[in-house]
Design an enzyme around this catalytic site. Sequence first.
Site, mmCIF file in Angstrom:
data_model
loop_
_atom_site.group_PDB
_atom_site.id
_atom_site.type_symbol
_atom_site.label_atom_id
_atom_site.label_comp_id
_atom_site.label_asym_id
_atom_site.label_seq_id
_atom_site.Cartn_x
_atom_site.Cartn_y
_atom_site.Cartn_z
ATOM 1 N N ARG A 1 45.008 -56.770 62.801
ATOM 2 C CA ARG A 1 45.523 -58.140 62.662
ATOM 3 C C ARG A 1 46.985 -58.154 62.220
ATOM 4 N NH1 ARG A 1 40.611 -60.947 59.257
ATOM 5 N NH2 ARG A 1 41.517 -59.778 57.526
ATOM 6 N N ARG B 1 22.737 -62.014 42.966
ATOM 7 C CA ARG B 1 23.275 -60.654 43.012
ATOM 8 C C ARG B 1 22.402 -59.647 42.294
ATOM 9 N NH1 ARG B 1 29.864 -61.208 42.803
ATOM 10 N NH2 ARG B 1 29.978 -62.257 44.817
ATOM 11 N N ARG C 1 35.503 -52.308 50.450
ATOM 12 C CA ARG C 1 34.792 -53.594 50.387
ATOM 13 C C ARG C 1 33.380 -53.464 50.947
ATOM 14 N NH1 ARG C 1 39.046 -57.062 53.067
ATOM 15 N NH2 ARG C 1 40.640 -57.402 51.497
ATOM 16 N N ARG D 1 49.016 -58.181 56.518
ATOM 17 C CA ARG D 1 48.593 -58.328 55.126
ATOM 18 C C ARG D 1 48.308 -56.947 54.548
ATOM 19 N NH1 ARG D 1 43.880 -62.597 55.646
ATOM 20 N NH2 ARG D 1 43.218 -61.404 53.836
ATOM 21 N N LYS E 1 31.241 -64.612 57.546
ATOM 22 C CA LYS E 1 30.329 -65.443 56.764
ATOM 23 C C LYS E 1 30.890 -66.851 56.542
ATOM 24 C CE LYS E 1 29.649 -63.486 52.951
ATOM 25 N NZ LYS E 1 29.547 -63.972 51.560
#
Length: 214
Positions: free
Chosen positions: A127, A88, A172, A161, A13
């Site tokens: 990643r 939202r 998420r 990470r 996004k």
Amino acid sequence: MNIILLGPPGAGKGTQSAGLVERHGMKQLSTGDMLRAAVKAGTPVGLQAKAVMDRGELVSDEIVSNLIDENLAAMPADQGAIFDGYPRTAAQAGDLDRILAKNGRSLDRVIELEVNVDALVERITGRFSCANCGALYHDTANPPAKEGVCDVCHSTEFKRRPDDNEETVRTRMEEYRAKTAPILPGYEERGIVSRVDGMAEIAEVASAIDAILA
Ligand SMILES: [Zn+2]
């Protein structure tokens, strides 16, 4: 064009928003950014918001509405807006319609960057980066030429990470679904929702979005 861009974390996004700003001169209206800017500039809404936050309270829907109104009023009429992270709730969606109308605008499109959750898990958990120079790699999509050695600086130390794990990605995704559930059906009924494959290459996603806006 005034649009809402939706998508779970990792769908791209931010990248696509930045592309729209660059290609079409649109302005990204993210509530958090607008709030920080208004407080810093000491605008009427900024002062109102600061007083609330200084008391440790949450900024109300009314303040957010005023904040968006303030920002839209300051934009040239032909500059498009990208809403990010707002609305939202169904009530906020109604507020947005009213503020847009007040500024002679209307909501043209709600674009959702769709992801395949399993592919997203692979994209994110693969990643890693060089601990020395920060060069970015991916286990399958972009591994170093020589395994365990950074192409750029030849360091053998890498890091991942802690957030880039499967559980966080799935959580998420659930949070994203819960967050959009109150607003998507209303926009679907109005026939203004378009979906784009967020797992495609960045340039492909960008052309798909441009085709929707054309
Ligand atoms: Zn390196």
